[in-house]
Scaffold this motif. Structure first.
Motif, short mmCIF file in Angstrom:
data_model
loop_
_atom_site.label_atom_id
_atom_site.label_comp_id
_atom_site.label_asym_id
_atom_site.label_seq_id
_atom_site.Cartn_x
_atom_site.Cartn_y
_atom_site.Cartn_z
N UNK A 112 13.80 -40.77 42.02
CA UNK A 112 15.01 -41.42 42.53
C UNK A 112 16.27 -40.93 41.81
N UNK A 113 16.11 -40.55 40.55
CA UNK A 113 17.26 -40.14 39.76
C UNK A 113 17.63 -38.67 39.97
N UNK A 114 16.78 -37.95 40.69
CA UNK A 114 17.10 -36.54 40.94
C UNK A 114 18.31 -36.42 41.85
N UNK A 115 19.16 -35.48 41.51
CA UNK A 115 20.34 -35.23 42.35
C UNK A 115 19.92 -34.44 43.58
N UNK A 116 20.51 -34.80 44.71
CA UNK A 116 20.20 -34.09 45.95
C UNK A 116 20.72 -32.66 45.92
N UNK A 117 20.09 -31.79 46.70
CA UNK A 117 20.54 -30.39 46.77
C UNK A 117 21.81 -30.27 47.60
N UNK A 118 22.39 -29.08 47.65
CA UNK A 118 23.60 -28.84 48.43
C UNK A 118 23.31 -29.10 49.91
N UNK A 119 24.34 -29.51 50.68
CA UNK A 119 24.14 -29.77 52.13
C UNK A 119 23.57 -28.53 52.84
#
Length: 516
Positions: A483-490
């Motif tokens: 849950x704490x992982x940052x999402x990748x670029x769009x």
């Protein structure tokens, strides 16, 4: 004895009786009044009587007014023609004996305050009777200790009827002294023999009390330069066993073996095994005598077998014990439940220790690696993230087993020579197989598991991967980490960016084609 109302009145009345007895032998019968209050039902009255008895008989011991030697019967002395002084001392010694017996009974009183006070009074008598013995020395330098009185104390602590853990915690302070520790070990052996002989089914309370006492006994690591005695001695003799660590170790060994030879409740097996490797085995005179208990515990299965194997491992490596079935027993503990039990972390920590030697035969290590890989197919992600590095570490330690990774023409799934039902790792034919399970896990739904399984695609690094941080990993921690992982670029949806809604027809067609 006429009593004034209230605890204060009882205290004053007992105080008067105490002063009278100590002031004149003609007032000796007042002792009966004091002892009678020990039988009271009132808690505060009992406490006052215990304090009074402690002062009374403590003073009599110091003044030498109790008979010394083999105590004759009271009737024989009173009807005889001996002198009044001897009759008084014998009579008072019998009253002292009655007081000690009653204090021993009070160690089982419902009130902890009464029990604590009775213990304190008894241990005061032990100290004073040791300094002023009631038995005659048989030779110069004869070691004297009030054994019978001390047995009464230990017998009360090891009650078969009730939990004495709080009182035992108070008794621990006396175990710091060499003499009380030594005689506690001896008295415990006799108490276990007596209770087990009297009860066909020994109560659980007795086993728990005995374990609490035995586990509180700790020996010094090396011979102390100065002995610490609870009973003060003006001179120490080298012939006294109580003054030598070697004799303490023998008594320690006898104490534990006399306890462990009995059929104990399963809960106690676990308690003993948890402390065996660092508290019991290092202090035994002959640690290999624990083999019977450990092999018996090893046959119980589950966590008990694992803990027993830990003790056996120490005996094998430090004391040259031969136990050919050790790794067979460990291999038998590997089943699907091992990833779900609450002792999983301890299991793999110890398994890593047991398999750490680089001198183990390749077929044995291959059997463990293959067995774990086979079980990994149905293991949860949190267990996989620990067991995959575990398997890779086995391959790092034993290059001969790397054939399991680099077999060019590995067996088909329906023709795998490995026999998962075989209990003997030597007969499992694991070294003829391959770790195809790790290749299958590279397609696992969880990306971290897939990444961990892909390590075998490259050459394994020389340093091992520490599994210590992964032993306690839980599904909840993995979920929180994700849950704490940052999402990748769009992610771009079009190859050709749109120029607007109004434009040339061809461009619109191109855009529609791109979107479709």
């Amino acid at each position: 004895m006429e009593r004034e109302p209230g605890a204060a009145g009882v205290r004053r009345a007992l105080g008067r009786r105490l002063e009278a007895v100590l002031a004149s032998r003609s007032e000796a019968n007042a002792v009966f009044d004091i002892l009678a209050v020990l039988q009271s039902e009132d808690q505060e009255e009992i406490q006052e009587a215990v304090r009074t008895c402690s002062r009374l008989f403590g003073a009599l011991l110091e003044r030498g007014e109790l008979f010394v030697g083999q105590l004759p019967s009271e009737e024989m002395v009173m009807t005889g023609s001996r002198g009044a002084a001897r009759k008084y001392k014998v009579w008072m010694r019998h009253r002292y004996h009655s007081c000690g017996n009653r204090l021993g009974e009070l160690l089982g009183h419902p009130s902890f305050q009464v029990k604590e006070l009775a213990l304190s009074a008894l241990m005061k008598f032990v100290q004073l009777e040791g300094a002023h013995p009631l038995e005659k020395p048989k030779w110069e330098g004869n070691y004297l200790f009030p054994r019978e009185l001390f047995k009464l104390v230990v017998g009360g602590l090891l009650s078969p009827e009730e939990d004495q853990s709080l009182l035992l915690s108070q008794f621990r302070e006396y175990l710091d002294y060499d003499d009380t520790r030594y005689h506690t070990m001896q008295a415990a052996v006799e108490a276990v023999a007596r209770v087990t002989g009297q009860h066909p089914e020994v109560p659980l309370a007795f086993w728990n009390n005995t374990f609490t006492l035995l586990s509180a006994v700790s020996l010094p690591r090396q011979e102390p330069s100065v002995s610490s005695f609870y009973v003060k001695r003006t001179e120490l003799w080298d012939t006294w066993k109580v003054a030598h660590l070697k004799e303490h170790r023998k008594a320690f060994q006898t104490m534990w073996l006399s306890f462990l030879k009995h059929k104990l409740p399963l809960s106690l097996y676990k308690k003993v095994l948890l402390i065996a490797h660092d508290t019991i085995l290092p202090q035994l005179a002959q640690p290999t005598l624990m083999i019977d208990f450990l092999t018996r515990a090893c046959d119980l299965g589950g966590a008990l077998s694992l803990l027993a194997l830990n003790g056996l491992f120490i005996l094998i490596h430090k004391h040259n014990l031969e136990y050919p079935d050790f790794y067979r027993k460990l291999y038998g503990l590997l089943d699907p439940s091992v990833f779900h039990v609450k002792y999983r972390a301890r299991f793999f920590h110890l398994a890593d220790l047991f398999l750490s030697s680089s001198h183990l035969p390749a077929y044995l290590v291959a059997a463990f690696a293959k067995r774990l890989a086979h079980l990994a197919l149905t293991a949860p992600p949190e267990a996989l993230l620990m067991v995959l590095p575990f398997i890779c570490n086995l391959l790092r330690r034993h290059p001969a087993c790397r054939v399991l990774m680099h077999r060019p023409h590995g067996p088909e799934l329906d023709a795998d020579p490995y026999d998962p039902g075989e209990k003997d790792p030597a007969q499992s034919r694991a070294l003829e197989s391959s770790l195809w399970e790790l290749q299958a896990l590279q397609r696992h739904y969880h990306p971290e598991v897939s990444k961990a399984a892909s390590v075998i695609n490259q050459a394994l690094s020389v340093p091992e991967v520490s599994i210590a941080p992964l032993l306690e990993l839980t599904a909840y921690e993995i979920f929180e980490r994700d849950l704490k992982k940052k999402g990748s670029e769009p992610v771009p949806l079009e190859f050709i960016p749109a120029q607007g809604l109004l434009g040339r027809p061809g461009d619109l067609c191109a855009q529609h084609f791109t979107l479709s």
